[in-house]
Write a protein that holds these residues in place. Structure first.
Motif, mmCIF file in Angstrom:
data_model
loop_
_atom_site.group_PDB
_atom_site.id
_atom_site.type_symbol
_atom_site.label_atom_id
_atom_site.label_comp_id
_atom_site.label_asym_id
_atom_site.label_seq_id
_atom_site.Cartn_x
_atom_site.Cartn_y
_atom_site.Cartn_z
ATOM 1 N N LEU A 194 3.464 14.507 -9.075
ATOM 2 C CA LEU A 194 4.545 15.469 -8.885
ATOM 3 C C LEU A 194 4.710 16.441 -10.052
ATOM 4 N N PHE A 195 4.793 15.941 -11.251
ATOM 5 C CA PHE A 195 4.963 16.798 -12.426
ATOM 6 C C PHE A 195 3.687 16.843 -13.263
ATOM 7 N N GLN A 237 0.827 -1.198 0.000
ATOM 8 C CA GLN A 237 0.000 0.000 0.000
ATOM 9 C C GLN A 237 0.869 1.259 0.000
ATOM 10 N N LYS A 238 1.927 1.236 0.771
ATOM 11 C CA LYS A 238 2.841 2.377 0.828
ATOM 12 C C LYS A 238 3.527 2.599 -0.528
ATOM 13 N N VAL A 239 3.920 1.506 -1.167
ATOM 14 C CA VAL A 239 4.543 1.603 -2.492
ATOM 15 C C VAL A 239 3.567 2.222 -3.490
ATOM 16 N N GLU A 240 2.318 1.805 -3.447
ATOM 17 C CA GLU A 240 1.306 2.362 -4.346
ATOM 18 C C GLU A 240 1.080 3.845 -4.076
ATOM 19 N N GLU A 241 1.116 4.253 -2.805
ATOM 20 C CA GLU A 241 0.968 5.661 -2.459
ATOM 21 C C GLU A 241 2.134 6.483 -3.010
ATOM 22 N N VAL A 242 3.334 5.962 -2.881
ATOM 23 C CA VAL A 242 4.516 6.670 -3.391
ATOM 24 C C VAL A 242 4.431 6.805 -4.906
ATOM 25 N N GLU A 243 4.023 5.756 -5.590
ATOM 26 C CA GLU A 243 3.901 5.807 -7.045
ATOM 27 C C GLU A 243 2.832 6.806 -7.470
ATOM 28 N N ALA A 244 1.731 6.871 -6.723
ATOM 29 C CA ALA A 244 0.675 7.836 -7.034
ATOM 30 C C ALA A 244 1.171 9.267 -6.831
ATOM 31 N N GLU A 245 1.918 9.502 -5.766
ATOM 32 C CA GLU A 245 2.485 10.826 -5.515
ATOM 33 C C GLU A 245 3.484 11.198 -6.609
ATOM 34 N N ALA A 246 4.243 10.222 -7.066
ATOM 35 C CA ALA A 246 5.219 10.478 -8.126
ATOM 36 C C ALA A 246 4.510 10.898 -9.415
ATOM 37 N N GLU A 247 3.391 10.264 -9.725
ATOM 38 C CA GLU A 247 2.626 10.628 -10.921
ATOM 39 C C GLU A 247 2.103 12.059 -10.802
ATOM 40 N N CYS A 304 26.313 20.762 -15.538
ATOM 41 C CA CYS A 304 25.021 20.871 -14.849
ATOM 42 C C CYS A 304 23.990 19.838 -15.303
ATOM 43 N N LEU A 305 24.160 19.270 -16.481
ATOM 44 C CA LEU A 305 23.143 18.361 -17.020
ATOM 45 C C LEU A 305 22.787 17.190 -16.101
ATOM 46 N N PRO A 306 23.744 16.516 -15.475
ATOM 47 C CA PRO A 306 23.335 15.431 -14.575
ATOM 48 C C PRO A 306 22.414 15.910 -13.448
ATOM 49 N N THR A 307 22.695 17.068 -12.918
ATOM 50 C CA THR A 307 21.858 17.614 -11.848
ATOM 51 C C THR A 307 20.487 18.020 -12.379
ATOM 52 N N LEU A 308 20.439 18.564 -13.580
ATOM 53 C CA LEU A 308 19.168 18.980 -14.166
ATOM 54 C C LEU A 308 18.288 17.789 -14.535
ATOM 55 N N LEU A 309 18.908 16.724 -14.995
ATOM 56 C CA LEU A 309 18.140 15.560 -15.438
ATOM 57 C C LEU A 309 17.826 14.575 -14.311
ATOM 58 N N SER A 310 18.542 14.662 -13.211
ATOM 59 C CA SER A 310 18.362 13.699 -12.117
ATOM 60 C C SER A 310 16.924 13.574 -11.614
ATOM 61 N N PRO A 311 16.210 14.679 -11.360
ATOM 62 C CA PRO A 311 14.832 14.501 -10.878
ATOM 63 C C PRO A 311 13.935 13.770 -11.871
ATOM 64 N N LEU A 312 14.135 14.009 -13.152
ATOM 65 C CA LEU A 312 13.318 13.351 -14.170
ATOM 66 C C LEU A 312 13.633 11.860 -14.249
ATOM 67 N N ARG A 330 15.021 10.061 -11.753
ATOM 68 C CA ARG A 330 14.581 9.461 -10.484
ATOM 69 C C ARG A 330 13.092 9.160 -10.502
ATOM 70 N N LEU A 331 12.326 10.047 -11.097
ATOM 71 C CA LEU A 331 10.888 9.843 -11.176
ATOM 72 C C LEU A 331 10.557 8.563 -11.937
ATOM 73 N N GLN A 332 11.286 8.302 -12.999
ATOM 74 C CA GLN A 332 11.045 7.087 -13.771
ATOM 75 C C GLN A 332 11.609 5.850 -13.075
ATOM 76 N N LEU A 333 12.633 6.039 -12.249
ATOM 77 C CA LEU A 333 13.234 4.903 -11.545
ATOM 78 C C LEU A 333 12.409 4.445 -10.337
ATOM 79 N N ILE A 334 11.455 5.254 -9.901
ATOM 80 C CA ILE A 334 10.640 4.882 -8.741
ATOM 81 C C ILE A 334 9.947 3.547 -8.967
ATOM 82 N N LYS A 335 9.436 3.337 -10.165
ATOM 83 C CA LYS A 335 8.694 2.104 -10.458
ATOM 84 C C LYS A 335 9.588 0.962 -10.938
ATOM 85 N N TRP A 336 10.868 1.208 -11.102
ATOM 86 C CA TRP A 336 11.763 0.196 -11.675
ATOM 87 C C TRP A 336 12.284 -0.745 -10.596
#
Length: 140
Positions: free
Chosen positions: A18-19, A6-16, A55-63, A65-71
């Motif tokens: 987010l952006f 349930q917690k994992v599903e909540e985190v995934e829903a929050e991630a969706e 700067c690119l690694p820092t700029l792209l990291s949040p994007l 990470r968002l895709q890695l949440i479900k991986w």
């Protein structure tokens, strides 16, 4: 196990969520990377002066990470199957197969991709192996 699921599903829903209100040009790795590649091609001195390569690694990291949440590295396969990885390869020009099999990527792109993998992917894999991998399992 139910509260964890349930917690994992909540985190995934929050991630969706987010952006959810952001335009695709600011959320999709392909479009963000393509915009910076266009800047580099049209105004290389300005691009270099702004240290965008650093700067690119820092700029792209949040994007990424968002895709890695479900991986789940033990169940979902390699990172070359993930959307952000394909987008990184597609944003710089050559086809996905050429970029993986050949040396079509510029050294800067190889460094960027390796940096993102080391910073974001490797810790997830190490955690999965340490805490989730069952050495005696035939399915894993």
């Amino acid at each position: 196990a139910l509260p964890l699921k349930q917690k994992v599903e909540e985190v995934e829903a929050e991630a969706e969520w987010l952006f959810g209100d952001a335009a695709p040009e600011f959320v999709e790795v392909r479009q963000v990377r393509a915009r910076f590649a266009e800047w580099e091609a049209t105004q290389p001195s300005s691009y270099a002066d702004a240290y965008i390569g650093v700067c690119l690694p820092t700029l792209l990291s949040p994007l990424v990470r968002l895709q890695l949440i479900k991986w789940d590295p033990l169940k979902m396969g390699t990172i070359s199957e993930l959307e952000w990885y394909k987008d990184m390869l597609a944003a710089v020009g050559p086809s996905h197969e050429e970029a993986i099999n050949g040396t079509e990527l510029a050294e800067e792109e190889q460094i960027l991709l390796a940096g993102l993998c080391c910073k974001l992917v490797l810790p997830r894999v190490k955690h999965a192996v340490k805490f989730s991998w069952d050495v005696h399992s035939l399915t894993q």
